[in-house]
Scaffold this active site. Structure first.
Site, PDB file in Angstrom:
ATOM      1  N   ASN A  58      33.801  32.454  62.210  1.00 16.37           N
ATOM      2  CA  ASN A  58      32.924  33.625  62.173  1.00 16.37           C
ATOM      3  C   ASN A  58      31.513  33.140  62.486  1.00 16.37           C
ATOM      4  O   ASN A  58      30.898  32.464  61.677  1.00 16.37           O
ATOM      5  CB  ASN A  58      33.003  34.241  60.764  1.00 16.37           C
ATOM      6  CG  ASN A  58      31.978  35.329  60.549  1.00 16.37           C
ATOM      7  OD1 ASN A  58      31.366  35.806  61.494  1.00 16.37           O
ATOM      8  ND2 ASN A  58      31.797  35.723  59.290  1.00 16.37           N
ATOM      9  N   LYS A  60      28.847  34.866  62.819  1.00 16.81           N
ATOM     10  CA  LYS A  60      27.784  35.669  62.192  1.00 16.81           C
ATOM     11  C   LYS A  60      26.682  35.943  63.224  1.00 16.81           C
ATOM     12  O   LYS A  60      26.989  36.153  64.393  1.00 16.81           O
ATOM     13  CB  LYS A  60      27.254  34.958  60.939  1.00 16.81           C
ATOM     14  CG  LYS A  60      28.387  34.563  59.995  1.00 16.81           C
ATOM     15  CD  LYS A  60      27.923  34.079  58.652  1.00 16.81           C
ATOM     16  CE  LYS A  60      29.137  33.679  57.828  1.00 16.81           C
ATOM     17  NZ  LYS A  60      28.811  33.349  56.439  1.00 16.81           N
ATOM     18  N   HIS A  74      33.637  41.772  55.150  1.00 19.54           N
ATOM     19  CA  HIS A  74      33.013  40.497  54.797  1.00 19.54           C
ATOM     20  C   HIS A  74      31.987  40.744  53.681  1.00 19.54           C
ATOM     21  O   HIS A  74      31.361  41.799  53.613  1.00 19.54           O
ATOM     22  CB  HIS A  74      32.338  39.888  56.041  1.00 19.54           C
ATOM     23  CG  HIS A  74      31.888  38.485  55.826  1.00 19.54           C
ATOM     24  ND1 HIS A  74      30.708  38.186  55.187  1.00 19.54           N
ATOM     25  CD2 HIS A  74      32.468  37.293  56.121  1.00 19.54           C
ATOM     26  CE1 HIS A  74      30.581  36.868  55.109  1.00 19.54           C
ATOM     27  NE2 HIS A  74      31.642  36.300  55.662  1.00 19.54           N
ATOM     28  N   GLU A 112      29.054  39.766  53.335  1.00 24.48           N
ATOM     29  CA  GLU A 112      27.660  40.019  53.731  1.00 24.48           C
ATOM     30  C   GLU A 112      27.410  41.512  53.972  1.00 24.48           C
ATOM     31  O   GLU A 112      26.497  42.072  53.345  1.00 24.48           O
ATOM     32  CB  GLU A 112      27.285  39.117  54.912  1.00 24.48           C
ATOM     33  CG  GLU A 112      27.081  37.675  54.417  1.00 24.48           C
ATOM     34  CD  GLU A 112      27.388  36.577  55.412  1.00 24.48           C
ATOM     35  OE1 GLU A 112      27.517  36.845  56.615  1.00 24.48           O
ATOM     36  OE2 GLU A 112      27.511  35.412  54.971  1.00 24.48           O
ATOM     37  N   GLU A 162      37.815  35.092  50.222  1.00 25.32           N
ATOM     38  CA  GLU A 162      36.523  34.401  50.336  1.00 25.32           C
ATOM     39  C   GLU A 162      35.718  34.597  49.054  1.00 25.32           C
ATOM     40  O   GLU A 162      34.983  35.591  48.930  1.00 25.32           O
ATOM     41  CB  GLU A 162      35.737  34.975  51.518  1.00 25.32           C
ATOM     42  CG  GLU A 162      36.397  34.751  52.848  1.00 25.32           C
ATOM     43  CD  GLU A 162      35.355  34.605  53.950  1.00 25.32           C
ATOM     44  OE1 GLU A 162      35.374  33.578  54.632  1.00 25.32           O
ATOM     45  OE2 GLU A 162      34.519  35.500  54.104  1.00 25.32           O
ATOM     46  N   GLY A 218      28.806  29.597  52.334  1.00 19.09           N
ATOM     47  CA  GLY A 218      27.520  29.041  52.755  1.00 19.09           C
ATOM     48  C   GLY A 218      26.841  28.192  51.686  1.00 19.09           C
ATOM     49  O   GLY A 218      25.663  27.874  51.799  1.00 19.09           O
ATOM     50  N   SER A 231      32.912  27.592  52.713  1.00 24.92           N
ATOM     51  CA  SER A 231      32.573  26.166  52.837  1.00 24.92           C
ATOM     52  C   SER A 231      33.757  25.312  53.311  1.00 24.92           C
ATOM     53  O   SER A 231      33.932  24.178  52.857  1.00 24.92           O
ATOM     54  CB  SER A 231      31.987  25.624  51.528  1.00 24.92           C
ATOM     55  OG  SER A 231      30.784  26.301  51.223  1.00 24.92           O
TER      56      SER A 231
HETATM   57  P1  PGA Z   1      30.953  29.344  55.338  1.00 27.63           P
HETATM   58  O1  PGA Z   1      31.152  30.938  55.584  1.00 27.63           O
HETATM   59  O2  PGA Z   1      32.134  28.656  55.963  1.00 27.63           O
HETATM   60  O3  PGA Z   1      29.663  29.024  56.022  1.00 27.63           O
HETATM   61  O4  PGA Z   1      30.916  29.147  53.865  1.00 27.63           O
HETATM   62  C1  PGA Z   1      32.426  31.525  55.472  1.00 27.63           C
HETATM   63  C2  PGA Z   1      32.337  32.998  55.830  1.00 27.63           C
HETATM   64  O5  PGA Z   1      31.292  33.626  55.586  1.00 27.63           O
HETATM   65  O6  PGA Z   1      33.311  33.563  56.359  1.00 27.63           O
END
Ligand code: PGA
Length: 243
Positions: free
Chosen positions: A9, A11, A96, A98, A165, A171, A204
Site C-alpha cells: 500500500n 498510501k 484502512h 487511516e 491490521e 507505521g 510494520s
Molecule cells: P506499515 O503500514 O507497513 O508502514 O506499518 C501498513 C499499512 O498501513 O497497511
C-alpha cells in the site's frame, strides 16, 4: 490451499516517475515466484494508469486505495469501480485505519464500498484492527468482530481479502507478535465462516519479519506500507522463504 497475497500500500507516496523507477528495479527481482503467490501494489490514483501499463505481463496486480459505491455523480474526491476497471485494477483497499481515523469512515460506508467493488468484479481488501487503547482494555476481539460483522455483511468470501491490521502496529515499527497475529487471523476466518477466506496481516511488516509471519498457519499474506516503497525490500518480502 489458500492463495498467498502479498500487497503493498503506497498510501500518498510515489509520483509516476518514481513508480517507473520502482518497477524497473522491482520486476526483475520477482520473476521466480511460486504460482500460489500474488503480488499486489496499490499506488495513489494518479499513478494507477502508469502502474497498470508497467505491470502488464508481470505477476503484479494493481489495487486502488479506495472505491466509491456509486457508479458516478457529485462525489468530489471519490472514484468509481468503472473508472478503476478501465485501468485494469483488480483489487481495492477499503476500511484502512487511516480513512477510518482521518475521515471518520464507518463500517457501513466500508461495507458499501466493498459491495460495490465485488459487484464490479474487483476484490476488496477490507482492513480491520483495534487501537492501542482498545487492546489495553481487552476489547480487541470485540472491536474486530464488530468490524467484520458490519463491514463484511453480504460479501462473497471467495472474492475477498481481509487484512488484520492492529492500528498500534501501523507505521510504528512495532509488529504484532506472529502467534498473536496468527490467532486473530484464525478468529477472523472462523467469524466469517469461510475456510477459504484469504486473511492478511499488516503492520510494520518488513524483510526481517516476513518469513516468520508467513510461516504461521492462518496468515495467508501481508499488507505492507512503508516497506513496499523500496523495490529490494518489497521484493524480499514477495520472495519470502517457505518454512
Ligand atoms: P506499515 O503500514 O507497513 O508502514 O506499518 C501498513 C499499512 O498501513 O497497511
Amino acid at each position: 490451499m489458500r492463495k498467498r497475497v502479498i500487497a503493498g500500500n503506497w498510501k500518498m507516496h510515489m509520483t509516476c516517475a518514481q513508480a517507473r523507477d520502482f518497477m524497473a528495479a522491482f520486476l526483475p527481482l520477482i520473476t521466480d515466484l511460486p504460482d500460489d503467490r500474488t503480488v499486489v501494489l496499490a499506488p495513489p490514483f494518479t499513478a494507477v494508469s502508469t502502474m497498470a501499463e508497467l505491470a502488464a505481463g508481470s505477476c503484479v496486480e494493481i489495487s486502488s486505495q479506495n472505491v466509491h459505491w456509486q457508479p458516478k455523480g457529485a462525489f468530489t474526491a471519490e472514484i468509481s469501480a468503472e473508472m478503476l476497471l478501465e485501468h485494469k485494477v483488480r483489487y481495492s483497499i477499503v476500511g484502512h485505519s487511516e480513512p477510518r481515523k482521518y475521515f471518520s469512515e464507518s463500517d457501513e460506508q466500508i461495507n458499501h464500498r466493498a459491495r460495490a467493488a465485488q459487484s464490479h468484479g474487483l476484490i476488496p481488501i477490507v482492513c480491520v484492527g483495534e487501537s492501542d487503547e482498545q487492546r489495553e482494555r481487552g476489547e480487541a476481539e470485540r472491536v474486530i468482530r464488530r468490524q467484520i460483522e458490519q463491514g463484511l455483511e453480504g460479501l462473497d468470501p471467495n472474492n475477498l481479502v481481509v487484512a488484520y491490521e492492529p492500528i498500534w502496529a501501523i507505521g510504528t515499527g512495532k509488529t504484532c507478535e506472529s502467534p498473536e497475529a496468527n490467532r486473530i487471523c484464525g478468529l477472523i476466518r472462523s467469524w466469517v465462516g469461510a475456510t477459504d477466506l484469504v486473511v492478511q496481516y499488516g503492520g510494520s511488516v518488513k524483510p526481517e519479519n516476513i518469513d516468520e509471519l508467513m510461516s504461521m498457519s492462518d496468515i495467508d499474506g501481508v499488507l505492507v506500507g512503508g516497506a513496499s516503497l523500496k523495490p529490494e525490500g518489497f521484493a524480499r518480502i514477495a520472495n519470502y522463504q517457505d518454512s
